[in-house]
Design a protein around this motif. Structure first.
Motif, PDB file in Angstrom:
ATOM      1  N   ASN A  36      -4.997   0.669  -4.731  1.00  0.00           N
ATOM      2  CA  ASN A  36      -4.614  -0.739  -4.758  1.00  0.00           C
ATOM      3  C   ASN A  36      -4.948  -1.269  -6.146  1.00  0.00           C
ATOM      4  OD1 ASN A  36      -3.900  -3.349  -4.148  1.00  0.00           O
ATOM      5  ND2 ASN A  36      -5.727  -3.784  -2.967  1.00  0.00           N
ATOM      6  N   THR A  45       3.588  -3.617  -1.102  1.00  0.00           N
ATOM      7  CA  THR A  45       2.188  -4.027  -1.073  1.00  0.00           C
ATOM      8  C   THR A  45       1.350  -2.859  -0.571  1.00  0.00           C
ATOM      9  OG1 THR A  45       2.207  -4.806   1.218  1.00  0.00           O
ATOM     10  CG2 THR A  45       2.870  -6.407  -0.498  1.00  0.00           C
ATOM     11  N   VAL A  46       0.064  -2.910  -0.789  1.00  0.00           N
ATOM     12  CA  VAL A  46      -0.808  -1.846  -0.300  1.00  0.00           C
ATOM     13  C   VAL A  46      -0.761  -1.768   1.225  1.00  0.00           C
ATOM     14  CG1 VAL A  46      -2.972  -3.171  -0.223  1.00  0.00           C
ATOM     15  CG2 VAL A  46      -3.029  -0.702  -0.649  1.00  0.00           C
ATOM     16  N   GLU A  47      -0.621  -2.911   1.886  1.00  0.00           N
ATOM     17  CA  GLU A  47      -0.525  -2.927   3.351  1.00  0.00           C
ATOM     18  C   GLU A  47       0.760  -2.249   3.822  1.00  0.00           C
ATOM     19  OE1 GLU A  47      -1.026  -5.794   1.513  1.00  0.00           O
ATOM     20  OE2 GLU A  47      -3.181  -6.003   1.872  1.00  0.00           O
ATOM     21  N   GLU A  48       1.861  -2.491   3.112  1.00  0.00           N
ATOM     22  CA  GLU A  48       3.125  -1.847   3.462  1.00  0.00           C
ATOM     23  C   GLU A  48       3.047  -0.336   3.256  1.00  0.00           C
ATOM     24  OE1 GLU A  48       6.258  -5.473   2.464  1.00  0.00           O
ATOM     25  OE2 GLU A  48       5.595  -4.159   0.835  1.00  0.00           O
ATOM     26  N   LYS A  50       0.384   1.500   3.347  1.00  0.00           N
ATOM     27  CA  LYS A  50      -0.498   2.045   4.382  1.00  0.00           C
ATOM     28  C   LYS A  50       0.255   2.173   5.704  1.00  0.00           C
ATOM     29  CE  LYS A  50      -5.093   1.576   6.353  1.00  0.00           C
ATOM     30  NZ  LYS A  50      -6.361   0.830   6.336  1.00  0.00           N
ATOM     31  N   GLU A  51       1.027   1.172   6.048  1.00  0.00           N
ATOM     32  CA  GLU A  51       1.794   1.210   7.305  1.00  0.00           C
ATOM     33  C   GLU A  51       2.857   2.306   7.272  1.00  0.00           C
ATOM     34  OE1 GLU A  51       2.481   0.479  11.122  1.00  0.00           O
ATOM     35  OE2 GLU A  51       0.866  -0.430   9.949  1.00  0.00           O
ATOM     36  N   LYS A  54       1.119   5.571   7.806  1.00  0.00           N
ATOM     37  CA  LYS A  54       0.760   5.731   9.226  1.00  0.00           C
ATOM     38  C   LYS A  54       1.957   6.206  10.034  1.00  0.00           C
ATOM     39  CE  LYS A  54      -2.982   2.371   9.703  1.00  0.00           C
ATOM     40  NZ  LYS A  54      -3.369   1.078  10.296  1.00  0.00           N
ATOM     41  N   ASP A  66      -6.545   5.411   4.000  1.00  0.00           N
ATOM     42  CA  ASP A  66      -7.435   4.359   3.531  1.00  0.00           C
ATOM     43  C   ASP A  66      -6.902   3.819   2.207  1.00  0.00           C
ATOM     44  OD1 ASP A  66      -9.626   2.666   3.560  1.00  0.00           O
ATOM     45  OD2 ASP A  66     -11.099   4.222   3.093  1.00  0.00           O
ATOM     46  N   THR A  67      -7.475   2.722   1.748  1.00  0.00           N
ATOM     47  CA  THR A  67      -7.106   2.147   0.457  1.00  0.00           C
ATOM     48  C   THR A  67      -8.366   2.017  -0.398  1.00  0.00           C
ATOM     49  OG1 THR A  67      -7.396  -0.142   1.190  1.00  0.00           O
ATOM     50  CG2 THR A  67      -5.209   0.838   1.484  1.00  0.00           C
ATOM     51  N   GLU A 161       9.683  -7.723   4.598  1.00  0.00           N
ATOM     52  CA  GLU A 161       8.369  -7.136   4.785  1.00  0.00           C
ATOM     53  C   GLU A 161       8.414  -6.148   5.935  1.00  0.00           C
ATOM     54  OE1 GLU A 161       5.250  -9.993   5.072  1.00  0.00           O
ATOM     55  OE2 GLU A 161       5.968 -11.117   3.363  1.00  0.00           O
TER      56      GLU A 161
END
Length: 163
Positions: A36, A45-48, A50-51, A54, A66-67, A161
């Motif tokens: 990140n 984004t880092v959340e995107e 990560k998802e 997954k 993990d980030t 998103e």
């Protein structure tokens, strides 16, 4: 043995997945660590990211996603992991990765960097190439998983998103 496989994964490609799959078969646990870096201009984004990881890695029981921010070495120390895996596509990757491995070892004496050579099918592949092809409406279906392809297309066309 537990290893870290770090990267930006913007977006994750079939080449990344090949390395992760091969690591999952060789090591007890693989921590896929997403950088990140707020100063880097990423598409996702880092959340995107990560998802997406997954979704792509469902079914693996020895992979943690993990980030981290800052130095990878600090993250490795925090997680008490002493081995990292880096993929190599070409000689130019080796020069950069060798330099990073030596610096990392200077900062954290216990760290070992293992290099995994990319499959010949993915030696040319990078996230940057995938994004460029997608931005010009090119077909990336053979370069990334279907979930990534769909989200990449939506993101470029409409700025949507991940849900």
């Amino acid at each position: 043995m537990e290893v870290i496989y770090p990267g930006s994964f913007d977006p994750i490609t079939n080449g990344h997945l090949d390395i992760i799959d091969r690591c999952a078969k060789k090591f007890d646990k693989v921590v896929v660590a997403i950088l990140n870096n707020r100063s880097k201009n990423t598409l996702f984004t880092v959340e995107e990211r990560k998802e997406l990881l997954k979704k792509c890695l469902e079914g693996y029981d020895n992979i943690e996603i993990d980030t981290f921010s800052g130095l990878l070495i600090d993250y490795a120390k925090e997680k008490n992991i002493t081995t990292m895996v880096r993929g190599l596509r070409a000689v130019s990757d080796f020069e950069y990765e060798m330099q990073m491995a030596l610096v990392n070892r200077k900062l954290y004496e216990e760290i070992e960097t293992l290099f995994m050579v990319s499959s010949g099918d993915y030696a040319y592949l990078s996230s940057s190439i995938v994004k460029e092809i997608a931005m010009f409406d090119g077909d990336v279906s053979c370069l990334v998983p279907e979930v990534v392809e769909k989200f990449l297309t939506e993101k470029i066309k409409g700025g949507k998103e991940l849900k």
